[in-house]
Design a protein around this motif. Structure first.
Motif, short mmCIF file in Angstrom:
data_model
loop_
_atom_site.label_atom_id
_atom_site.label_comp_id
_atom_site.label_asym_id
_atom_site.label_seq_id
_atom_site.Cartn_x
_atom_site.Cartn_y
_atom_site.Cartn_z
N UNK A 94 59.43 -11.88 49.04
CA UNK A 94 59.97 -12.44 50.27
C UNK A 94 61.34 -13.01 49.94
N UNK A 95 62.36 -12.57 50.67
CA UNK A 95 63.73 -12.86 50.26
C UNK A 95 64.59 -13.33 51.43
N UNK A 96 65.69 -13.94 51.06
CA UNK A 96 66.80 -14.19 51.97
C UNK A 96 67.96 -13.31 51.51
N UNK A 139 59.70 -16.17 47.22
CA UNK A 139 58.41 -16.06 46.57
C UNK A 139 58.17 -14.60 46.26
N UNK A 140 57.16 -14.32 45.46
CA UNK A 140 56.87 -12.94 45.09
C UNK A 140 55.40 -12.79 44.74
N UNK A 141 54.91 -11.58 44.89
CA UNK A 141 53.54 -11.25 44.52
C UNK A 141 53.58 -10.02 43.63
N UNK A 150 49.23 -11.62 40.88
CA UNK A 150 49.81 -12.91 40.49
C UNK A 150 50.82 -13.35 41.53
N UNK A 151 50.81 -14.65 41.85
CA UNK A 151 51.82 -15.25 42.71
C UNK A 151 52.94 -15.78 41.82
N UNK A 154 60.56 -18.12 42.36
CA UNK A 154 61.89 -17.62 42.01
C UNK A 154 62.25 -17.83 40.53
N UNK A 155 61.79 -18.92 39.94
CA UNK A 155 62.09 -19.18 38.53
C UNK A 155 61.48 -18.13 37.61
N UNK A 156 60.39 -17.50 38.05
CA UNK A 156 59.73 -16.48 37.23
C UNK A 156 60.53 -15.19 37.17
#
Length: 218
Positions: A94-96, A139-141, A150-151, A154-156
């Protein structure tokens, strides 16, 4: 069990970064500004110096108009191979979307990185109606296959610990160093410059030169 957790997290982060870094295309989902319904399109992808996804889009495309109206979007990356497509890794973000204008000094850096991934884009990359968007994850999946979801934050997805985002000048120095020392593999083309390595490609083959190897030889 607690001693295993950091290693699992590092492996997960690395898998996510690798998917973003090596992807050539993805599916972007946007909100149609006229109907309010989701709309998806296939897009070519590359990354910026920090490893975040970048797309090149024509102002005529429906997804470009949607991003200019509302920057919220989702990007799905992951190419299935043989067999069950759900058994192959993929990542949904999910991005901007952040537009990089033609007068932005960073555009030349993104242009060089994009052309490494997509040499044929040289035919249209400088057309006035084309523009870059950096897709900044909120966020990301990551789904590595059955039972491997895994959830991520952004730092990941940024550079690994101990590494920093690459500037255009740093990239050019690394590439020049590899070429001057004859480290580039014969018959391979430079496709990716990352904060940890350079990746050379030849059809379906890849050869990786770690940054540590380049620095050690300086």
């Amino acid at each position: 069990m607690s001693g295993d957790k950091p290693k699992i997290l590092r492996d997960t982060d690395d898998a996510a970064r690798e998917l973003l870094l090596t992807a050539r295309f993805g599916a972007i989902a946007v909100i149609d500004p006229h109907t309010g319904y989701p709309n998806s399109s296939r897009v070519l992808t590359a990354t910026d110096g920090a490893g975040l996804p970048v797309i090149l889009a024509s102002r005529l495309a429906a997804h470009t108009k949607a991003l200019l109206a509302s920057p919220r979007c989702s990007l799905l990356i992951g190419e299935p191979g043989k067999g069950d497509p759900l058994a192959w890794p993929r990542i949904s973000l999910q991005c901007d979307a952040e537009q990089i204008g033609s007068d932005n000094p960073e555009r030349e850096h993104l242009r060089a990185r994009f052309l490494r991934r997509h040499p044929k884009a040289s035919l249209y990359i400088d057309f006035p109606d084309f523009m870059f968007f950096r897709l900044v994850p909120a966020s990301a999946s990551l789904n590595g296959g059955f039972g491997k979801a895994y959830a991520l934050t952004p730092d990941d997805l940024g550079p690994p610990s101990g590494f920093a985002a690459l500037t255009h000048e740093e990239e050019n120095r690394l590439v020049a160093e590899v070429e001057s020392r004859g480290l580039q593999p014969a018959g391979f083309r430079l496709g990716i410059v990352a904060s940890t390595c350079l990746i050379y490609e030849s059809r379906d083959k890849k050869k990786v030169i770690p940054i540590s190897q380049i620095i050690d030889k300086q």
